[in-house]
Design an enzyme around this catalytic site. Structure first.
Site, short mmCIF file in Angstrom:
data_model
loop_
_atom_site.label_atom_id
_atom_site.label_comp_id
_atom_site.label_asym_id
_atom_site.label_seq_id
_atom_site.Cartn_x
_atom_site.Cartn_y
_atom_site.Cartn_z
N GLY A 11 0.89 -1.30 -0.23
CA GLY A 11 -0.08 0.44 -0.06
C GLY A 11 0.63 1.37 -0.26
N ASN A 12 -0.16 2.04 0.12
CA ASN A 12 1.03 3.83 0.25
C ASN A 12 0.44 4.59 1.36
OD1 ASN A 12 -1.37 6.14 -1.17
ND2 ASN A 12 -0.98 3.68 -2.70
N ARG A 13 0.18 5.34 1.34
CA ARG A 13 0.35 6.61 2.59
C ARG A 13 -0.35 7.42 2.09
NH1 ARG A 13 4.47 6.25 6.92
NH2 ARG A 13 6.60 5.13 5.77
N SER A 14 -1.13 8.07 0.80
CA SER A 14 -2.08 8.42 0.59
C SER A 14 -3.48 8.06 1.84
CB SER A 14 -2.67 8.41 -1.10
OG SER A 14 -4.18 8.65 -0.95
N ALA B 64 -3.61 7.71 -5.31
CA ALA B 64 -2.04 7.29 -5.09
C ALA B 64 -2.52 6.03 -6.01
CB ALA B 64 -1.67 7.41 -4.15
#
Ligand code: CTP
Ligand code: CA
Length: 244
Positions: A33-36, A102
């Site tokens: 995943g990512n930090r969005s 994102a």
């Protein structure tokens, strides 16, 4: 309470906004995943609805509450491929598509059907294999660039397509130089550029952006200000372009 804005300049305009991060499954319990946070995309959806648009919010992983507004329909997605499938469907009726999500550039090649165990199979010595697994990745489609190509194939000007650029800049190139290249590569109508990093933009309530235009018009800057005000600045540009 659903906001209403005195400007009703997007009355009847269908706006599709993607928001939040994609999650790319590794196995039934794990993902990349990512930090969005989804805050900017959700703020755009709310601002557009307040100005009279009919909004579809395509939401990935977000760490805020999703809006409750009579003119916002929310669809949830998990992976980049889910997002692409939803947008392929929605783009047919959209006047504007805003890609604030994102999207993961890569996904694991294989998704294990059962949870990946710490020890897997047999090692060279006949005992349990304690080595760390290698995760092989494959490229995800560039959804934004594909939407632009599809519009081109249809030979029309609709939908109006807006991308976001998450840039940090590097030793050779400034954020804006990298963003100009990205705008040319993607071919979208507008590119909203912001600087990212841990604690910078991601998850914050405020944002500073530069809106680059494909038609070569002067860039528009907004902020540092709330993501709501940034949203209205972006929608000002879009509303003006739609009237032309
Ligand atoms: N995007 C997309 N599909 C992808 C990756 C990104 O549609 N597979 C969209 C994002 O939603 C955003 C824009 O493309 O609107 C730019 O995303 P960004 O990550 O900044 O650009 P990339 O082209 O992925 O380039 P890089 O990450 O290498 O900077
Ligand atoms: Ca990317």
């Amino acid at each position: 309470e659903p906001g209403t804005d005195p400007r009703q300049d997007l009355d009847g305009v269908v706006v599709v906004v993607s928001a939040g991060g994609t999650r790319e499954a590794l196995d039934p319990v794990r993902y990349l995943g990512n930090r969005s946070s989804g805050k900017q995309g959700v703020a755009i959806a709310e601002a557009a609805a307040a100005r009279g648009a009919d909004v579809v919010l395509v939401a990935g992983a977000v760490d805020i509450r999703l809006p409750d507004h009579p003119r916002i329909v929310t669809r949830r997605i998990e992976s980049a491929l889910d997002l692409q499938a939803q947008l392929a469907d929605l783009s047919k009726d959209a006047d504007v598509i805003i890609m604030a999500a994102a999207v993961a550039d890569f996904r694991p090649r294989h998704v294990a059907t059962a949870k990946i165990k710490k020890t897997h199979g047999q090692g060279a010595d006949g005992g349990p294999d304690e080595s760390a697994p290698t995760i092989e990745l494959v490229r995800n489609p560039d959804i934004l660039a594909e939407l632009v190509r599809e519009r081109h194939r249809q030979g029309g000007q609709v939908p109006y397509i807006v991308g976001f650029a998450a840039e940090t800049g590097d030793a050779e190139h400034s954020v804006l130089e990298l963003a100009q290249d990205k705008l040319r590569r993607k071919g979208c109508d507008l590119l909203v550029v912001n600087q990212v990093g841990v604690g910078v933009t991601f998850g914050q309530d405020d944002n500073t952006v530069t809106i680059l235009r494909r038609d070569g018009g002067a860039p528009v800057t907004a902020g540092p200000t709330t993501k709501t005000r940034v949203s209205h600045a972006l929608l000002d540009v879009i509303a003006t372009e739609l009237r032309r």
